[in-house]
Structures are given as C-alpha cells and as structure tokens.
Design a protein around this motif. Structure first.
Motif, mmCIF file in Angstrom:
data_model
loop_
_atom_site.group_PDB
_atom_site.id
_atom_site.type_symbol
_atom_site.label_atom_id
_atom_site.label_comp_id
_atom_site.label_asym_id
_atom_site.label_seq_id
_atom_site.Cartn_x
_atom_site.Cartn_y
_atom_site.Cartn_z
ATOM 1 N N UNK A 59 0.655 -1.204 -0.086
ATOM 2 C CA UNK A 59 0.076 0.100 -0.011
ATOM 3 C C UNK A 59 0.823 1.174 0.013
ATOM 4 N N UNK A 60 2.091 1.216 0.746
ATOM 5 C CA UNK A 60 2.847 2.288 0.828
ATOM 6 C C UNK A 60 3.579 2.616 -0.464
ATOM 7 N N UNK A 61 3.818 1.552 -1.280
ATOM 8 C CA UNK A 61 4.294 1.636 -2.621
ATOM 9 C C UNK A 61 3.530 2.081 -3.659
ATOM 10 N N UNK A 62 2.231 2.043 -3.451
ATOM 11 C CA UNK A 62 1.083 2.528 -4.211
ATOM 12 C C UNK A 62 1.119 3.588 -4.119
ATOM 13 N N UNK A 63 1.026 4.161 -2.848
ATOM 14 C CA UNK A 63 0.830 5.557 -2.522
ATOM 15 C C UNK A 63 2.012 6.491 -3.189
ATOM 16 N N UNK A 64 3.207 6.046 -2.871
ATOM 17 C CA UNK A 64 4.411 6.712 -3.565
ATOM 18 C C UNK A 64 4.530 6.658 -4.983
#
Length: 457
Positions: free
Chosen positions: A65-70
């Motif tokens: 999820x963090x990678x998607x946000x970035x």
C-alpha cells in the motif's frame, strides 16, 4: 398519545405479521416464531458496508500500500488520473473532510484509528502529502487486511464508524444469506471484531455493520431503548451490553430477511448462551483487548513442515496426512474441520489464501489495468502471512470445536419460551424509536474539513 402509539404499533404488527401470539406450528424458539426479534430491533443503529471505489487502497500487505501511494503521488496529470481510477465520488481533484481521528488535530487522539501519520484534506493532485500509516481492518468475516486511511481515496468510508471506533468498541457484522449454506448446518450468522470492518461478504448481499456503542468511550449502547432493563429484570441482573452481544453471536440465525435473534424467557438458557457467546467473541478477537491468543492443545497445533514458496501456485488439502499443501510447502496438522469451514457457502481458508497468492505475484482484479496500482508492491509470500495462516487455522478449528455447544443451545431454544413482543411493547422496547436508528452526536473533538476547514460534530 400513548394510546395512539399503541394503536399504531398494533396496526404495524398486523400489517407485518409481528406481535401476534405464536399460534403457528413452529416451536416457540424457532427463528420463524413471531416473537423472535430481528437483529434490527435488537441493535437498531446500523451502517452500510464501506465502498472503496478502487481496489488498490486495501490489501493484505501494508508495504504494498505504501508503494502504491508513492507511485501515485509521484505521477502527474493524465498518468495520475489513470492510476487513481476515478469514480463519480472521487478523483485526484476531489477535496473532502479528513476521516475522524486522521486529521492533523485528530491524529494521536487515542482512538483505534487515530494513531500515526495524519491524512491530508487538500486535493490529491495538488498536495498529496505523506503516506498515511495503513490501518488494520476486517475484510469479510475472517480476513484481517490493511487500508490506506485517506478519505480522498475512498468513495464511501463511513465516517460515522471511524468516529466511534476506539479501544472499547466492538462491531457486529451480518454475513450474506446463502440458502444452500444454511441448509447444510449451523452456518454462522454474524462476525464480531474490534477492528474497523468493511462489511464485505464472501457471497450474498453485504451485511450491515452494527457498533456496540453509539459514542466513543463505551457510551450509549446500541441497543433498543429499554432492552437492557428488561434483560436485567428477567434474565440477569448484572447483564452488560457485551453480554447482549455475546448472546446475539451465539443465538442469531440467518434468514432471507436478515438475522433473527430469539430472546429466551429462561435465565438458564440465557446464561448458557452468553457463556458460549463470550467464548466465540474471545476467539474472534484473537487475543486483542488483553485476551489470550487462541491455541490448540499440544500435538494439534499446526506447524510449517516445509517452507512455503515465494509465489505459491495453489493450495490443496491432504486429508490422510491432515496437511495443507502449498506448492512445495506443507503445514500440518490441519483438522479437516478447519479446511471445510465455510461462511456464506465459501471455504474460508481457500478464499484467504487466494487473495494473498494473487497479491504475491501482483495479479490484478478483472477489469483493472495490468500496469495499474494493484500490481505495485508484489514481493512474494511474506513471513507475516504464514503466521497469520497458522493463527487462522487455529481459530477455525477452535470455532468448529464449539459446534456441539451451538447445537445444544439451538436445541434448547427450539422448545424454549421467548420474551414476547407484547411484553417488550409494554416495557417500551418496541417499536424501536427512529432516533435509535440514527448515529448519535459526537461532540468531543474537532474534525478537519475539506481544504483545511474545521467542523465541530
């Protein structure tokens, strides 16, 4: 006025078939009994399931999820629009209020959803801000996943649930009704969780979400006004809202029109049901709220016998060896009852595994872009998932072990007298007032509105 209300209640009962004496051939405690309450009458305030609008905002891996946000925050213009997957409710240019407990003033407020990085309220395309810490949610009956708690990304996040979610709150969630599943035995009708639930159902219509309390801090129980007083007078002088929830979990029966809950007139039946329900709640919470984590007896605890592959091809069950076979990996012992455990006609372990197997390889939902955000962050099978799988096997096996007690309670209820609708009307419990079906006012804190405005709720 009282006479007029009573006449109105009788007319409503006559139109709906409620309130008459039980003269059918059904036994008194049957869910078809006219004195059997609907869950909507027991816990009147309910909230519709969350609707994310885009699948990439939730998943089993918080790192993904963090990678998607970035990636989304770094994109611009048309590329950001494509990755975002706009809907009528949300686009990268939508400004909305922060989720309760997630604004700059709300973060760290002590609520279950309030810790960590605050989410922004400006338009995402202009000022995405830092990635908010993913929060744990219950996706469906048994799947604990993660969600990006940013209101700009979620079509219908149901802020009223976030507002009352804290360390004292519990949520009851109805399962979808599937006739074939119910015909095969005692299908569970409800889930109970301390996590924020999304209300997803593996099959059938999604269930509504019912908080136990209407306000933070275990204030204002979400029970029909006067119901707790009747329970204390007739069944258990020390009954608490948690006891009513425990009874509901143990005794609720799914029907085509929704869950139905018999309210016994016998204190012994009530006590047995509450004791069983408290054990069901303990297993569902998996050690949260200071409880003991579920464990099977020694010699029956599942262990990893062969390491699970990074990208498992599938899952199968070896009944003779009592083992889960996941590619070259093996977990045993796994009771057949855990493997066969179903909710709404869907096998829980297969569904849970399938979601993570897809996430491990970056598989995208049907209709999604192959190079969209759903495929971002795939890093193979994680050790955390293995630990969660072992715990889920344990929980399912222990829940199935309570089946004889559930069957015994159902048998006792089948012939038991129920507290009648006439008695509940006389006590002012029925009909439930419209105000009890609406969310309560929560005046304890400010919440950040669109573009940094503030509102006191």
């Amino acid at each position: 006025m009282a006479a007029r209300r009573a006449a109105t209640a009788k007319a409503t009962d006559a139109a709906t078939g409620r309130g008459r004496a039980t003269t059918t051939t059904d036994s008194p405690g049957s869910p078809d009994s006219l004195d059997c309450l609907e869950l909507d009458e027991l816990m009147p305030w309910s909230v519709r399931p969350l609707r994310t609008g885009r699948s990439w905002v939730a998943g089993p891996d918080p790192a993904a999820l963090r990678a998607r946000w970035e990636r989304l925050a770094a994109a611009e213009g048309a590329e950001q629009e494509r990755l975002f997957r706009p809907s009528r409710s949300r686009t990268p240019h939508t400004a909305v209020a922060a989720l309760p407990g997630r604004s700059a003033t709300g973060a760290g407020s002590g609520t279950a959803t309030g810790a960590g990085t605050a989410a922004g309220t400006g338009r995402f395309a202009r000022e995405p801000g830092d990635c908010p810490d993913p929060v744990r949610i219950l996706h469906g009956p048994f799947d604990e996943q993660w969600l990006l708690p940013d209101h700009r990304l979620i079509d219908a996040a149901r802020p009223e649930l976030w507002r009352v979610s804290d360390e004292r709150q519990l949520f009851a969630v109805e399962h979808g009704y599937v006739p074939q599943a119910q015909a095969s035995g005692l299908a569970p009708a409800l889930s109970v969780t301390h996590l924020l639930p999304d209300g997803h159902s593996p099959a059938g219509r999604p269930g509504r979400i019912r908080p136990l309390y209407r306000r933070p801090g275990a204030a204002d129980p979400n029970l029909a006004p006067g119901l707790l007083a009747v329970v204390r007078a007739r069944l258990a002088p020390e009954a608490t809202p948690e006891a009513v929830l425990a009874w509901t979990l143990a005794a609720a029966v799914p029907t085509p029109s929704g869950c139905r809950v018999p309210l016994p007139a016998d204190a012994g039946v009530w006590a047995a049901g509450v004791e069983l329900g408290e054990e069901l709640v303990r297993l569902r919470l998996r050690g949260a709220r200071g409880g003991e984590r579920p464990r099977l007896p020694g010699g029956r605890r599942p262990y990893v016998r062969a390491a699970l592959p990074a990208r498992p091809p599938g899952i199968a069950y070896d009944a003779e060896a009592e083992a889960l076979v996941i590619g070259e990996g093996r977990i045993s012992p796994v009771p057949a009852e855990a493997w066969e455990f179903t909710v709404s006609g869907v096998r829980v372990l297969e569904l849970w595994f399938g979601r993570r197997a897809a996430a491990a390889v970056g598989a995208v939902p049907e209709g999604a872009d192959a190079d969209g955000l759903d495929a971002v962050g795939a890093r193979g099978w994680t050790p955390e998932w293995t630990s969660e799988l072992l715990e889920l096997i344990t929980v399912l096996a222990l829940l199935d072990g309570l089946r004889p007690r559930r069957e015994a309670l159902a048998a006792r209820l089948a012939g038991a007298a129920l507290i009648s609708r006439e008695e509940l009307r006389a006590a002012g419990v029925l009909p439930v007032p419209a105000s009890a079906r609406r969310p309560a006012s929560v005046l304890g804190h400010q919440e950040e509105g669109p573009e940094g405005q503030f509102a006191l709720l």
